[in-house]
Design a protein around this motif. Structure first.
Motif, PDB file in Angstrom:
ATOM      1  N   LEU A  44      48.775  38.089  11.205  1.00 46.65           N
ATOM      2  CA  LEU A  44      48.140  36.844  11.608  1.00 46.65           C
ATOM      3  C   LEU A  44      47.070  37.035  12.677  1.00 46.65           C
ATOM      4  CD1 LEU A  44      51.266  34.520  11.666  1.00 46.65           C
ATOM      5  CD2 LEU A  44      49.471  34.617   9.940  1.00 46.65           C
ATOM      6  N   LYS A  85      44.537  38.875  12.772  1.00 47.35           N
ATOM      7  CA  LYS A  85      43.172  38.939  12.243  1.00 47.35           C
ATOM      8  C   LYS A  85      42.627  37.572  11.852  1.00 47.35           C
ATOM      9  CE  LYS A  85      44.916  40.460   7.778  1.00 47.35           C
ATOM     10  NZ  LYS A  85      45.000  41.557   6.851  1.00 47.35           N
ATOM     11  N   TYR A  86      43.480  36.567  11.756  1.00 44.30           N
ATOM     12  CA  TYR A  86      43.044  35.211  11.403  1.00 44.30           C
ATOM     13  C   TYR A  86      42.956  34.294  12.616  1.00 44.30           C
ATOM     14  CZ  TYR A  86      44.186  36.815   6.737  1.00 44.30           C
ATOM     15  OH  TYR A  86      44.236  37.525   5.567  1.00 44.30           O
ATOM     16  N   LYS A  87      43.202  34.816  13.787  1.00 48.90           N
ATOM     17  CA  LYS A  87      43.268  34.025  15.013  1.00 48.90           C
ATOM     18  C   LYS A  87      41.986  33.250  15.297  1.00 48.90           C
ATOM     19  CE  LYS A  87      46.039  35.022  18.913  1.00 48.90           C
ATOM     20  NZ  LYS A  87      46.540  35.993  19.832  1.00 48.90           N
ATOM     21  N   GLU A  88      40.845  33.846  14.972  1.00 45.13           N
ATOM     22  CA  GLU A  88      39.549  33.244  15.302  1.00 45.13           C
ATOM     23  C   GLU A  88      39.073  32.227  14.258  1.00 45.13           C
ATOM     24  OE1 GLU A  88      38.350  33.722  18.290  1.00 45.13           O
ATOM     25  OE2 GLU A  88      40.024  35.081  18.642  1.00 45.13           O
ATOM     26  N   ARG A  89      39.805  32.044  13.194  1.00 53.46           N
ATOM     27  CA  ARG A  89      39.392  31.079  12.175  1.00 53.46           C
ATOM     28  C   ARG A  89      39.449  29.663  12.728  1.00 53.46           C
ATOM     29  NH1 ARG A  89      41.726  32.441   6.198  1.00 53.46           N
ATOM     30  NH2 ARG A  89      40.417  34.237   5.849  1.00 53.46           N
ATOM     31  N   VAL A 102      45.849  29.543  13.188  1.00 55.60           N
ATOM     32  CA  VAL A 102      46.916  29.841  12.237  1.00 55.60           C
ATOM     33  C   VAL A 102      48.223  29.376  12.843  1.00 55.60           C
ATOM     34  CG1 VAL A 102      48.163  31.692  11.068  1.00 55.60           C
ATOM     35  CG2 VAL A 102      45.696  31.847  11.333  1.00 55.60           C
TER      36      VAL A 102
END
Length: 81
Positions: A20, A22-26, A30
């Motif tokens: 997760l 790597k998706y923190k900045e979306r 998340v």
């Protein structure tokens, strides 16, 4: 470390955290449901509701297959916020 320790799998919670990250900045972030650690007790109204449910015979029956309409609506309302 020992070879036996090296041979064990990484805990699933750690694997999820790494995945997760790597998706923190979306946009929107998340929401991880991998683990929940709560450091406080439930609110009084939750305790009261649980006590009522324990003595309610309907609590021991199967619910609707697609979920309780009031809970589905509450979830929809929360997710729309």
């Amino acid at each position: 470390p020992s070879t036996r320790i090296d041979a064990t799998d990484v805990p699933c919670v750690v694997q999820m955290q790494k995945m997760l990250a790597k998706y923190k900045e979306r946009p929107g972030g998340v929401l991880s449901l991998a683990q929940g650690i709560v450091h406080w007790g439930p609110p009084p109204q939750a305790i009261e509701a649980a006590q009522k449910a324990v003595v309610d015979p309907a609590s021991n029956l199967y619910g609707p297959v697609d979920g309780l309409p009031e809970l589905k609506q509450a979830l929809l309302s929360k997710l729309r916020r």
